[in-house]
Structure formats: structure tokens, C-alpha cells
Design a protein around this motif. Structure first.
Motif: not given
Lengths: 480, 207
Positions: A222-223, A225, A257-261, B27, B162, B166, B170
Motif C-alpha cells: 500500500x505504501x 515501503x 499493508x504497512x500496518x502488517x509490520x 487482529x 507502527x 504510518x 505514506x
């Protein structure tokens, strides 16, 4: 440069040694076995300690597995999104179907920059495609900057562990190597002093480097990164100081997703080095004006990964985040070390990944048998890869391939002979005659040389008795 | 001729032809911590210290920076051009990084930066190039890194860290997570502080 010099298969075939043969050699090296026992014991203890302090460890494992499965189930869409994000951030994305294509792309990029050397961060993907050999073949000097990779490179050896490639060497051996190859006859075997020697040796290379090559632990679609985790700072040096950064990454390393990190940066450090967090994690998104390289290239590598993807039973192997926890607990690895596996991927994960990735012919085909199926690897895997089940699945595939071999054909003949009572009894009588020179004390003591000898080396076979039960039954006196 | 890109994507699609799309990720793990502010700071200090870094809790961070530099014997120190005036100690030669080359950075005794956020559970500081942090090379090449952390920027868990980072990702800003000084365990898995990154890390928690 010829195309074949970029092809890792050629180099692999030069050593078609199966695991049992290679392991026999490795088992005789007591120094290496002692080094590995010492190192894996200490890292297992550390891992257990930092995992025990995380109250939601099992939930994190389940989430890690689910994120990877989600990625694999929509890998085409994830890769397309990753490509778009990186391009939007000023990076360039290349696609390589196999090792030769990836090597060609990297060599071309380095040449276009006019660089004669590159600094490299430890990367299994580039070990797998034998990028260093391709670079050297093109007159480009690759400089490994991870301490263990430097040790292995200076010694002219191959890595023996995913995470600690020089695990087979102890401090005295490393001191002797550095004394000779770094021209430092003054060095002692104190690890601090040896690390300092590596720092001095590599600092100049970092400062003058124009091109760096890295692998990637994760890439957030998504990002856009890229994430590289490391300890020494060589990864930060390589991803920050040079003008051009080239990252070679297997396509399965993408995450949505970045969040998955938030999941993987908990699972990976604790599972791999047994730390709450590794010292340095670098996250970059394309290029950033005024900070770091002015050009970034990502090479997305297939090299067998889509073949693994196509087999639903073997597919979970692609969840692997290369932590090496399974290696450290494996009773087979702890005896043989990594070199016996003849692949950059050793231990339990190597035994399922290497045959699938590198092709199932030759030495790697024997790897699924390099296990006692004890299940310790599954217990520690942070992304819940059921390695024992995949080992059994891979063994099944290997056996199916063998059906047309001598063993398969012999068993087919036996099957026919045993199909009727008359045939069975004839076979017994014939067997009794044939075994005469081989049998001793009720056992087949030695097999004739050739294929039967190879088959019998690891098997105990009782000799046929002088009289079978049925013969005895027929010949006995009728009871009164 | 098919391009490698199209070929790989076609192989992926063919491999997945019979696969139902995967279930959503649940989650259920901890998304935030439960400690109070004082507890979070206390945990952060304990965890950073466990990495053999120096940790100081100070209500006057400027003075803490000055004494950290003095204790380390650092005379020529790199800073970002936008570093807060209050964090610039007198009596030290401060060199603003207006695009110093790598060799200039290598000649410095240390660097003073701030950070974007920090995580208590793992003893991690996060640098994202925001105010006072400079570019990545500044806190990498010199052998001493003094980092000032605002107490309110410390979160308890990795998911909170995190989430805080974020937006920077972005915006395309590079991020570095630092957990203790540079280290290696490559020789017999014995942890040795200091290979290529700064061998000394001083973390100042500004309360």
C-alpha cells in the motif's frame, strides 16, 4: 559474458552430492559440530526467554500466518499494487523470471552506473541466485558487509546458516582468517576486537561506495515501503550512503499493508536473534530528495516461487520470514550443520523450500528425507508453517518420481511374483538359493555391490529361514 | 514476446486458479498497552538500558545533552539545521548538516538528534526525518548518537509505534528504528556492541 555464467544451475550440478553423503562428511568434522552445538544452544535459550514474555504470542503467530496466506492468495494484485506504489515514490521495478534474468538486470544496472564494486547487505535471495559469481564474471567486485558474510567470503566458503552464516567457525578460526586476509597479525580472538577490525576494513568501502545491493525482509504494497532488519549498521550504511540502491526480493516477501509490520516486527526479531527488537530496522519508500540514494531499483524475483505457489500442500513454505528458529531446534541440523544441505536454505525450512525452489533433481531432492519428523520446527515457527507435513508431502513426491527407477521396477516384479500362492512359494525357494553366499546368523550380512548394495546399506534384512511356517505345517506329524 | 512481468503475473494467476480468496486477518493480538504514562516511561528506560545504551531521564534535556557530550569527550558534533535551540549546548562545536558528504560526517565525534516516536516494550526509538532529526546519515556515520525523546512520544507496544509511523511512510519519508547501539552476534553468537553504526547510544527522555 555468456548467458550460462549467470545460471546457478550449472554451478549446482558440479556438486551432485545427496544429503546422506554430504552429512557423513560433515559429521566427521568435530570442530564444526562443537561450534554449531554451542551457538544453537545459546540462541535457543534466548529465543525461549523473549517469546515467553509476550502474552499474545500465539495470536501474533496466527495473524502472521493469516497475513501471509492472504498475500499469497492474491499475490498478483499485491505485486501490481507494490509496483505502482514504488513507481509513484520515484523507484523503478524490474521483474525476473529466474536467477539468470535477475543477475542480468543487476549487472546491467551496476554497469550503467560505471561502478567497479558494490557493497552488499546480507541477502538470501542473492545467495540463491549466486549474484556474486555473476558480478565477478562481469568484472564487478561484490563486497559483503555483514560480518558473518565477510568471514565466509574471505574464507572462500558458503554460508552454513540463514542468520549466522559463519556459525561453523569459532573465534580462533576467525582470528586466523583476519590475521591472514586483512593483514592484521596483531589481532586477538576477542570478538570485540574482531568486530572492530571488520569496522575499520569496511568503513572505507562504505564511504566510497556508489552502488549498494540489498535483499528485503518485507515490502508493503500500500505504501511501497521496503523493510530491512539487521544488527550491525551495515544495512543502514548500504541503504543510505550510496547513490544507487538495488534491492533483490523474492515475490513472496510482499505484504499487503504497512500496518502488517506491527505483527512481523514482533515475530521476526524474537524468533531469529532472540532479541525484543533487532538493533536497526530500515524502512524506505522509493527515493527521498536530500536523504539517501537518488535512484532505487527493486528486482522482483520469481525463480521457482510460482511453482511452489501452484502446489497447495507445499504453498505454506512461502510464508517463511527467514527467522531460522526452525534451524536452531532441528536435531538433524544440530548434528550436520548447514553445508550438508548444499543450498542457501538449510535446516527444516531448507528441506522443504530448496527442493521446491531450486528444482527437484539432483542433490536437493534428498533434503526432505533429512528429518526425523520430530515436529520441533513447527512448534517454533512464527508463521505456523507445518513443516513436518510438508516434508512428508515432498517425500511422497520424491517417491512418486522414483517409481520408474530400479527400486520401483524391482518392487513391481516382486508384486507380480507374490500375487499367487504358487508364485510366492517359488520366489521363496529361489530366494533361499540366491541368499546363500550373503546370509549369516539369520540376517543378510552383506549385499552385493551395485544398486542392491546401495539400497541395503541403510536397511536390516532378515534372511529367509531354512524352513518356512507353511513348510513346517505340511511336514509335521498328524496329532494323535 | 511476453515480458517477464506479464509472464510472472500469468504464472501467479495460473497457480491460484483453484484457490478461494483467503479469509480476512483477525487482529486479536494486543493493539495497545495498558500501562499509565509513568509505567510506560519506566518500561522504556528499562528496555533501552538492557541494550547497553545509556538512558537519562531529564526535565532539562539541554543540560542532559551537554553532559552526555562532555562525558563522551565529543567536541565536533553534527546536528540538523532545524534542531531546537534549547538542545544546542554551549562550548561544543556544532556543525549543521547542510549536505555534508560521508567523509565529513565520518570526521565528526557524534550527532545530536530528536526522534519521531518511541516504543517502550522493545526499547526502540524511531527516526523519520522530522524536525530536529536530520537525514539518516547524520545519526549513522558518527560513532556517538545522542537522541532526545519527548516522554509523550513514547508508546507502549509495537502496533502503536507502527500506527504512529504510518503517515510518514505514506509521505515517502524514510524511517529508521533503533534499538540499542550497533551490535553483532556473528562470532559464536556472542553479542558485541558496535560494528558499523554508532557504538555508543545515549537516549535522553525529556519529561
Amino acid at each position: 559474458m555468456t548467458h550460462s555464467s549467470l545460471d546457478p544451475a550449472a554451478a549446482r550440478d558440479a556438486r551432485p552430492e545427496s544429503f546422506p553423503h554430504a552429512a557423513t562428511g560433515a559429521l566427521a568434522n568435530h570442530q564444526v559440530r562443537a561450534n554449531i552445538r554451542h551457538a544453537t544452544t545459546s540462541i535457543r535459550r534466548k529465543r525461549a526467554g523473549v517469546v515467553a514474555e509476550v502474552p499474545d504470542w500465539e495470536l501474533l503467530r496466527a495473524a502472521g500466518a493469516a497475513i501471509k496466506d492472504e498475500t499469497l492468495a492474491s499475490l498478483d494484485a499485491v505485486l501490481i499494487e507494490l509496483e505502482a506504489s514504488i513507481q509513484a515514490a520515484g523507484g523503478t521495478v524490474h521483474w525476473a523470471r529466474d536467477a539468470a534474468e535477475a543477475n542480468e538486470i543487476v549487472v546491467g544496472l551496476v554497469r550503467a552506473e560505471g561502478a567497479e564494486e558494490v557493497v552488499k547487505v546480507k541477502s538470501l535471495a542473492t545467495d540463491e541466485i549466486r549474484l556474486n559469481e555473476a558480478l565477478e564474471g562481469a568484472g564487478i567486485r561484490p563486497i559483503e558487509t555483514d560480518l558473518a558474510e565477510l568471514i565466509v567470503q574471505l574464507a572462500g566458503e558458503r554460508p552454513s546458516h540463514l542468520l549466522v552464516p559463519a556459525i561453523h567457525k569459532n573465534r580462533v578460526e576467525i582470528r586466523d582468517l583476519f590475521r591472514e586476509r586483512l593483514g592484521r597479525p596483531d589481532l586477538s580472538d576477542d570478538p570485540t576486537e574482531l568486530a572492530e577490525a571488520a569496522r575499520l576494513h569496511l568503513r572505507e568501502a562504505f564511504l566510497r561506495a556508489r552502488v549498494a545491493i540489498s535483499g528485503a525482509n518485507f515490502a508493503a504494497a500500500d505504501t511501497g515501503t521496503i523493510c530491512v532488519v539487521e544488527s550491525e549498521g551495515n544495512g543502514r550504511m548500504c541503504t543510505t550512503l550510496p547513490d544507487v540502491l538495488i534491492t533483490v526480493m523474492g515475490i513472496e516477501k510482499a505484504i499487503p499493508r504497512f500496518r502488517d509490520l506491527e505483527v512481523f516486527l514482533q515475530l521476526l526479531p524474537r524468533s531469529s536473534t532472540g532479541e525484543r527488537m533487532n538493533p536497526y530496522t530500515s524502512l524506505w519508500t522509493g527515493v527521498c530528495e536530500g536523504d539517501g540514494p537518488h535512484a532505487f531499483h527493486l528486482v522482483l524475483l520469481d525463480a521457482g516461487r510460482t511453482r511452489v505457489l501452484a502446489d497447495p500442500a507445499g504453498r505454506p513454505a512461502l510464508r517463511c520470514i527467514r527467522c531460522s528458529a526452525c534451524i536452531n531446534v532441528c536435531p538433524v541440523y544440530r548434528q550436520t550443520g548447514g553445508h550438508a544441505y548444499h543450498s542457501p536454505y538449510a535446516g527444516p525450512i531448507g528441506a522443504i523450500l530448496a527442493p521446491q525452489l531450486l528444482g527437484e533433481e539432483g542433490a536437493v531432492a534428498s533434503l526432505p528425507f533429512a528429518s526425523s519428523l520430530c515436529g520441533a520446527c513447527y512448534d517454533v515457527c512464527p508463521v505456523l508453517i507445518d513443516i513436518p507435513s510438508i516434508l512428508v508431502h515432498e517425500r511422497g513426491k520424491a517417491v512418486a518420481r522414483e517409481r520408474s527407477g530400479i527400486e520401483g521396477r524391482s518392487l513391481k516384479v516382486l508384486g507380480k511374483a507374490f500375487a499367487t500362492r504358487a508364485g510366492y512359494e517359488r520366489a521363496q525357494r529361489l530366494g533361499r538359493k540366491l541368499q546363500r553366499p550373503l546370509a549369516r546368523d539369520g540376517w543378510i550380512a552383506h549385499f552385493p555391490p551395485g544398486p542392491l548394495g546401495a539400497w541395503g546399506r541403510s536397511r536390516d534384512l532378515p534372511a529367509l529361514p531354512a524352513q518356512t511356517f507353511r513348510e513346517w505345517w505340511e511336514s509335521r506329524d498328524e496329532p494323535a | 514476446m511476453t515480458s517477464p512481468r506479464e509472464a510472472i503475473l500469468a504464472r501467479v494467476r495460473a497457480s491460484l486458479a483453484d484457490t478461494p480468496s483467503a479469509v480476512a486477518v483477525s487482529r486479536t493480538y494486543r493493539l495497545r498497552g495498558e500501562r499509565d504514562r509513568a509505567g510506560v516511561i519506566e518500561l522504556f528506560v528499562e528496555r533501552v538500558r538492557a541494550y547497553e545504551a545509556t538512558v537519562v531521564v531529564a526535565d532539562d534535556p539541554g543540560a542532559a545533552v551537554a553532559s552526555a557530550l562532555e562525558a563522551a569527550g565529543a567536541r565536533r558534533v553534527g546536528i540538523a539545521p532545524d534542531l531546537d535551540r534549547r538542545l544546542r549546548p554551549p562550548g561544543v562545536e556544532l556543525i549543521e548538516d547542510q549536505g555534508l558528504d560521508s567523509r565529513d560526517l565520518d570526521g565528526l565525534d557524534g550527532a545530536v538528534t530528536t526522534c519521531a516516536s518511541a516504543c517502550a516494550e522493545t526499547g526502540t526509538i524511531a527516526i523519520d526525518g522530522g524536525p530536529g532529526q536530520g537525514r539518516r546519515a547524520l545519526s549513522l556515520v558518527p560513532d556517538l548518537h545522542v537522541c532526545v525523546v519527548r516522554a509523550e512520544a513514547i508508546v507502549e507496544t509495537v502496533p502503536e509505534l507502527i500506527a504512529a509511523l504510518e503517515p510518514s511512510a505514506r509521505e515517502g519519508r524514510p524511517i529508521v528504528l533503533v534499538s540499542g547501539p550497533s551490535a553483532t552476534s556473528d562470532i559464536e553468537l556472542t553479542r558485541v556492541e558496535g560494528v558499523h553504526g554508532p557504538r555508543r547510544l545515549v537516549v535522553i527522555v525529556a519529561t
